[in-house]
Write a protein that holds these residues in place. Structure first.
Motif, PDB file in Angstrom:
ATOM      1  N   MET A 147       0.847  -1.272  -0.285  1.00  0.00           N
ATOM      2  CA  MET A 147       0.094  -0.197   0.439  1.00  0.00           C
ATOM      3  C   MET A 147       0.601   1.681  -0.064  1.00  0.00           C
ATOM      4  O   MET A 147       1.912   1.288   0.297  1.00  0.00           O
ATOM      5  CB  MET A 147      -1.019  -0.021   1.424  1.00  0.00           C
ATOM      6  CG  MET A 147      -1.905  -1.228   1.192  1.00  0.00           C
ATOM      7  SD  MET A 147      -3.275  -0.551  -0.031  1.00  0.00           S
ATOM      8  CE  MET A 147      -4.026   0.412   0.433  1.00  0.00           C
ATOM      9  N   LEU A 148       0.656   2.320  -0.661  1.00  0.00           N
ATOM     10  CA  LEU A 148       1.196   3.393  -0.737  1.00  0.00           C
ATOM     11  C   LEU A 148       1.321   4.677   0.698  1.00  0.00           C
ATOM     12  O   LEU A 148       2.159   5.000   0.535  1.00  0.00           O
ATOM     13  CB  LEU A 148       0.958   4.246  -1.980  1.00  0.00           C
ATOM     14  CG  LEU A 148       1.404   3.471  -3.004  1.00  0.00           C
ATOM     15  CD1 LEU A 148       1.167   4.243  -4.824  1.00  0.00           C
ATOM     16  CD2 LEU A 148       2.670   2.609  -3.567  1.00  0.00           C
ATOM     17  N   GLU A 149       0.491   4.713   0.967  1.00  0.00           N
ATOM     18  CA  GLU A 149      -0.088   5.252   2.379  1.00  0.00           C
ATOM     19  C   GLU A 149      -0.822   4.397   3.927  1.00  0.00           C
ATOM     20  O   GLU A 149      -1.332   3.752   3.805  1.00  0.00           O
ATOM     21  CB  GLU A 149      -1.021   5.923   2.255  1.00  0.00           C
ATOM     22  CG  GLU A 149      -0.585   7.426   1.679  1.00  0.00           C
ATOM     23  CD  GLU A 149      -1.094   8.810   1.154  1.00  0.00           C
ATOM     24  OE1 GLU A 149      -0.720   9.743   1.478  1.00  0.00           O
ATOM     25  OE2 GLU A 149      -2.929   8.375   0.782  1.00  0.00           O
ATOM     26  N   PRO A 150       0.489   3.121   4.430  1.00  0.00           N
ATOM     27  CA  PRO A 150      -0.515   1.826   4.545  1.00  0.00           C
ATOM     28  C   PRO A 150      -0.643   2.661   6.694  1.00  0.00           C
ATOM     29  O   PRO A 150       0.233   3.766   6.980  1.00  0.00           O
ATOM     30  CB  PRO A 150       1.521   0.884   4.811  1.00  0.00           C
ATOM     31  CG  PRO A 150       2.460   2.734   4.719  1.00  0.00           C
ATOM     32  CD  PRO A 150       2.236   3.242   3.552  1.00  0.00           C
ATOM     33  N   ASP A 151      -0.835   1.985   7.216  1.00  0.00           N
ATOM     34  CA  ASP A 151      -1.042   1.813   8.510  1.00  0.00           C
ATOM     35  C   ASP A 151       0.337   0.994   8.971  1.00  0.00           C
ATOM     36  O   ASP A 151      -0.159  -0.173   8.608  1.00  0.00           O
ATOM     37  CB  ASP A 151      -2.800   1.254   8.973  1.00  0.00           C
ATOM     38  CG  ASP A 151      -2.454   1.496  10.442  1.00  0.00           C
ATOM     39  OD1 ASP A 151      -1.584   1.607  11.379  1.00  0.00           O
ATOM     40  OD2 ASP A 151      -4.023   2.282  10.413  1.00  0.00           O
ATOM     41  N   ILE A 152       1.042   1.384   9.850  1.00  0.00           N
ATOM     42  CA  ILE A 152       2.215   0.698  10.124  1.00  0.00           C
ATOM     43  C   ILE A 152       2.259   0.033  10.838  1.00  0.00           C
ATOM     44  O   ILE A 152       3.035  -0.565  10.975  1.00  0.00           O
ATOM     45  CB  ILE A 152       3.616   2.051  10.951  1.00  0.00           C
ATOM     46  CG1 ILE A 152       3.227   2.565  11.448  1.00  0.00           C
ATOM     47  CG2 ILE A 152       3.736   2.746   9.819  1.00  0.00           C
ATOM     48  CD1 ILE A 152       4.070   3.490  12.220  1.00  0.00           C
ATOM     49  N   LYS A 153       0.792  -0.040  11.571  1.00  0.00           N
ATOM     50  CA  LYS A 153       0.381  -0.838  12.452  1.00  0.00           C
ATOM     51  C   LYS A 153      -0.249  -2.058  11.691  1.00  0.00           C
ATOM     52  O   LYS A 153      -0.509  -3.077  12.557  1.00  0.00           O
ATOM     53  CB  LYS A 153      -0.507   0.146  13.819  1.00  0.00           C
ATOM     54  CG  LYS A 153      -0.231  -1.160  15.111  1.00  0.00           C
ATOM     55  CD  LYS A 153      -1.652  -0.298  16.235  1.00  0.00           C
ATOM     56  CE  LYS A 153      -1.548  -1.667  17.155  1.00  0.00           C
ATOM     57  NZ  LYS A 153      -2.371  -0.628  18.796  1.00  0.00           N
TER      58      LYS A 153
END
Length: 901
Positions: A194-200
């Motif tokens: 994903m290009l704007e991921p949720d790192i959690k």
């Protein structure tokens, strides 16, 4: 009582010290531990203060009957700067009032100093009952950690909880966590890339590290990665990959939290740029620092997702069927390989031979496809390291090419095998350019995935067309055409290659064509196959651009495209490739509007390349005469009710007169039923009238707005309608302007209304119609409506690409019109700004197409001079370009837009 202000100052000072340490490069694990220790110290201090304020006998009783317990991430001793603190007040005995009162007093103090605290007050029996009934609660409770209070009470809870809850229903618990995780994937991203991921929460994020620890707790009673490694449940390679990924993610998350001043876990484009610079990722030739930063992110999260999936699978019990299968003798599909426990693996006797040979390793994946069986997980773990240590020359062999093309041809699960080949780095040994694309981000608001993930998804989208199980007449056009394609291997290979030129200096399509030639030579394709593959890769954007930016009723557009494509077979591949490419950009990108445009271009061009029709704009041509004859053949039901003029005027005479003033392109491109609808409105229209009709198209999900007005009485119709659409907050998908020989303009707009996800209510359609009519008749000034709309819309700004607007002039693609292509960041009312500028220059707009990619829009106008002629004067064309650029660059203020009235 502890004074709140000094304590808050103490916390602030300590947090500032921790942040400074973070900015100076202190490891993420140390920052996480320091934050947890700070919270523990403050909690202990306030606990002792609250306890000391109680009466002696109450204090004595509570100190033996209550234990303060950390849960969840705080229980693991892991905290980010703005993580919540999850506390449990564990107590023994009855009544619970004193425990509740004490917990309330302590919580007030914690809130006063600024801690975000989640809490519960429970007995041991409460915990056991909750843990048995609720898996998320079980997860939090089994990560519990003693903070302060009665240590014997906590030990009793811990022992009983492990014995009565943790050790029970292990497989059910693991299945529950897997299901829970997949639900998070659906919400936060099913792909690592994903290009704007949720790192959690996105795939490969911190949550996948947590699930390893949860699985280890219930299966092995082991709580840390270090212990899993020491006890050989994690290989050294996996352990080091996980700890490096965890360190990277902890540091990134800490920086996100510190900078935002809140629990911010989304790695937005802006944050990626900032973090790349802060973490020292400098720009390199043809690769931005932010792209290098994200490549590292993707490498880490890919490893986490892979190891997590394998580890949880190992933790699950072996099914009865697998145990029975294990008793069966192994089957040897061919020399060097075995099928054991329903999995394909390498025969131990031939292990060295197979693992050192590129051809034999490729044979493993070929057999997996041929035998329709999965490769053993433990073997896949080894292949990555083994293949990384091999050269590309070891995979340059005609038999490898033959097997690879066999896999690409289908009809087996093509994408499943390609994903595995990519995972173990085999794909880049066969197509070396794929190694460059691994984790390569596309830094824009349109694409949702990295280059490698996008190309693999494009293959998956094409393969999905084959899985349409409906009856042939009910299948999508893409599905039917896909079934007819003979060389599906070349189609899928083109999809794999089409974007691999990105991230390098130059036009990625041209670079991709060179890469396609290299791949063709490596795979042993003949000249014809190479020519086809190179064409598809080099021109992979062409069909989309023509469909979305050119007037498909223009015979010259169809003739030129048919000449470029040449054959029905290539056109079919082109059609499916284009659809799959668009669909693979992200969810919902292959809209009904785009499907319709692609299919219209495909069908028109198919007739041309197959020689079944002649594309012509001659009024006396046979196709035009057939349309006229069909109109004359039968009068519609409304004719007798609505006819005007002489009582003796027949339908045939009236409609022949109408057809005589209709442009040929209108006759050839307008469906019969639509022409009848237009004629029904025309018969009611007086010369001074303006009419508008808005109808929601349920199949396509947009609104059709058709406007009728005489252009000689109502000047600048197109720009005024565009302004009315902007006032109503509508997104214009496309427009067709038909001006008949009698000066009647029939302007058709296809628009989206973002205020409604389905059919808009009748009053909304009436509002759209009313606004258009009022503006065109001069009942209300457009600039007045613009100012009102500006005040209502507030300050919302659409995302921008950061690219300069462009205006391009095309005098080659149409015989009759000059085509203006405008590339600019999207914004409310942009089409009106453009249309108004064109009208002010005395140009006539005959057709418009709008292609939007979230942050950018391409507005295409077919224009002529006031006499209806193509614009050939070079100086005038230059002035048109300059004026359009100036108007587009002007600050966006609705009230500053000059009215076209």
């Amino acid at each position: 009582m502890v004074a709140v202000t000094p304590l808050k100052e103490q916390i602030s000072k300590k947090r500032s010290d921790i942040r400074a340490a973070h900015q100076n490069g202190t490891r993420g694990q140390e920052i996480s531990s320091a934050l947890a220790t700070l919270a523990e110290d403050i909690i202990a201090q306030l606990y002792q203060t609250a306890l000391g304020e109680l009466e002696t006998n109450v204090r004595h009783q509570l100190s033996e009957r209550i234990s303060l317990v950390a849960l969840g991430g705080f229980g693991r001793g892991e905290m980010s700067p703005h993580s919540d603190i999850d506390l449990m007040f564990l107590y023994r005995g009855k009544p619970a009032d004193s425990a509740q009162e004490f917990s309330s007093a302590l919580l007030r103090r914690l809130w006063d100093v600024g801690f975000q605290v989640g809490h519960s007050v429970r007995t041991i029996d409460d915990c056991i009952a909750l843990g048995k009934a609720d898996d998320p609660a079980k997860t939090a409770l089994m990560e519990s950690r003693f903070l302060i209070g009665s240590a014997p009470l906590f030990r009793a809870f811990h022992e009983q909880f492990e014995k009565r809850v943790v050790d029970h229903r292990v497989d059910e618990f693991l299945l529950s966590k897997i299901k829970e995780r997949y639900q998070e994937y659906d919400r936060y991203g099913t792909s690592v890339y994903m290009l704007e991921p949720d790192i959690k929460r996105s795939k490969g994020g911190l949550r996948d590290l947590h699930i390893i620890q949860w699985a280890a707790l219930v299966r092995y009673r082991i709580a840390t990665l270090d212990d899993l490694h020491h006890k050989a449940f994690l290989s050294s390679k996996d352990f080091h990959a996980l700890t490096q990924a965890r360190e990277f993610l902890w540091r990134v998350r800490a920086e996100l939290h510190f900078h935002a001043g809140s629990a911010q876990d989304i790695l937005t484009f802006d944050e990626q740029i900032r973090l790349a610079e802060q973490f020292g990722f400098a720009d390199e030739p043809h690769l931005l620092g932010v792209e290098r930063f994200m490549q590292q992110y993707y490498r880490h999260t890919t490893a986490v997702a892979d190891i997590s999936a394998r580890f949880v699978t190992r933790c699950r019990s072996v099914s009865v069927w697998d145990r029975l299968s294990g008793l069966l003798p192994s089957r040897r599909p061919e020399r060097g390989f075995l099928i054991t426990n329903r999995r394909l693996t390498i025969d131990p006797a031939f292990r060295g031979e197979v693992m050192s040979s590129g051809t034999r390793l490729m044979r493993l994946f070929f057999l997996s496809v041929r035998e329709n069986i999965s490769i053993a997980d433990e073997l896949l773990e080894e292949l990555h390291v083994q293949i990384d240590g091999m050269t590309q020359d070891q995979f340059s062999d005609p038999s490898i090419s033959e097997m690879f093309l066999y896999i690409l041809a289908g009809p087996h699960k093509i994408i499943a095998v390609l994903d595995l080949m990519h995972r173990v780095h085999l794909l880049e040994k066969i197509i070396p350019a794929f190694g460059w694309a691994r984790g390569l981000m596309q830094f824009n608001q349109y694409h949702k995935y990295t280059v490698d993930e996008h190309t693999l998804r494009a293959v998956a989208c094409a393969e999905a067309f084959a899985k349409d199980s409906r009856e042939p007449k009910e299948r999508s056009d893409f599905s039917q055409v896909y079934q007819d394609i003979r060389r599906k291997d070349l189609l899928h290979l083109a999809l794999l290659l089409h974007d691999l030129g990105k991230g390098r200096k130059g036009d990625h399509s041209l670079i991709g064509a060179d890469l396609a030639r290299e791949a063709s030579q490596r795979l042993g394709l003949d000249d014809r196959e190479t020519s086809l593959l190179v064409f598809l890769v080099e021109h992979h954007l062409l069909m989309s651009h023509i469909a979305q930016r050119r007037d498909l009723s223009d015979p010259k557009v169809i003739r030129q495209f048919a000449k470029q494509v040449g054959t029905p077979d290539l056109l079919k591949m082109f059609y499916v490739l284009t659809a799959a490419d668009i669909a693979a950009v992200g969810p919902g990108t292959l809209t009904t509007w785009k499907k319709d445009l692609l299919t219209e271009l495909f069908l028109r061009t198919l007739d041309a390349v197959a020689g079944t029709t002649t594309v012509s704009d001659d009024r006396d041509a046979e196709p035009v005469r057939r349309v006229g004859a069909k109109l004359v053949a039968a009068a519609p039901a409304w004719w007798d009710e609505m006819r005007v003029g002489s009582d003796h005027e027949s339908w045939e005479k009236w409609v022949e007169a109408q057809a005589a003033v209709m442009p040929v392109t209108y006759l050839l491109s307008t469906p019969h039923e639509v022409m009848l609808l237009h004629l029904r409105q025309v018969i009611q229209l007086r010369a001074e009238d303006v009419a508008a009709k808005a109808v929601f198209d349920e199949d396509r999900g947009y609104i059709d707005v058709t406007v009728y007005a005489f252009s000689d009485l109502t000047p600048k119709i197109f720009s005024k309608i565009a302004g009315a659409m902007a006032v109503n907050g509508l997104q214009v998908l496309g427009a067709r302007i038909t001006t008949r020989l009698d000066h009647l303009a029939i302007d058709e707009f296809h628009v989206l209304d973002s205020d409604f996800s389905g059919p808009p209510p009748a009053h909304r359609l009436e509002e759209i119609e009313s606004t258009v009519v009022r503006v065109l008749t001069g009942e209300v000034a457009l600039d007045t409506l613009m100012r009102q709309a500006s005040r209502r819309s507030g300050s919302h700004v659409l995302p921008t690409s950061g690219e300069e607007p462009k205006v391009e002039i095309d005098n080659e693609s149409s015989d009759r019109f000059t085509i203006i292509d405008i590339f600019a960041d999207d914004r409310q009312g942009l089409l009106y700004v453009i249309a108004n500028a064109v009208s002010e220059m005395g140009l006539l707009v005959h057709s418009a197409k709008i292609s939007t990619k979230l942050d950018q829009v391409v507005d295409v106008l077919y224009v002529s001079d006031a006499a209806g002629q193509k614009i050939l004067d070079a100086d005038l064309l230059q002035r048109i370009q300059a004026q359009l650029l100036a108007d587009i660059r002007r600050p966006v203020e609705c009230h500053q837009v000059v009215s076209a009235a």
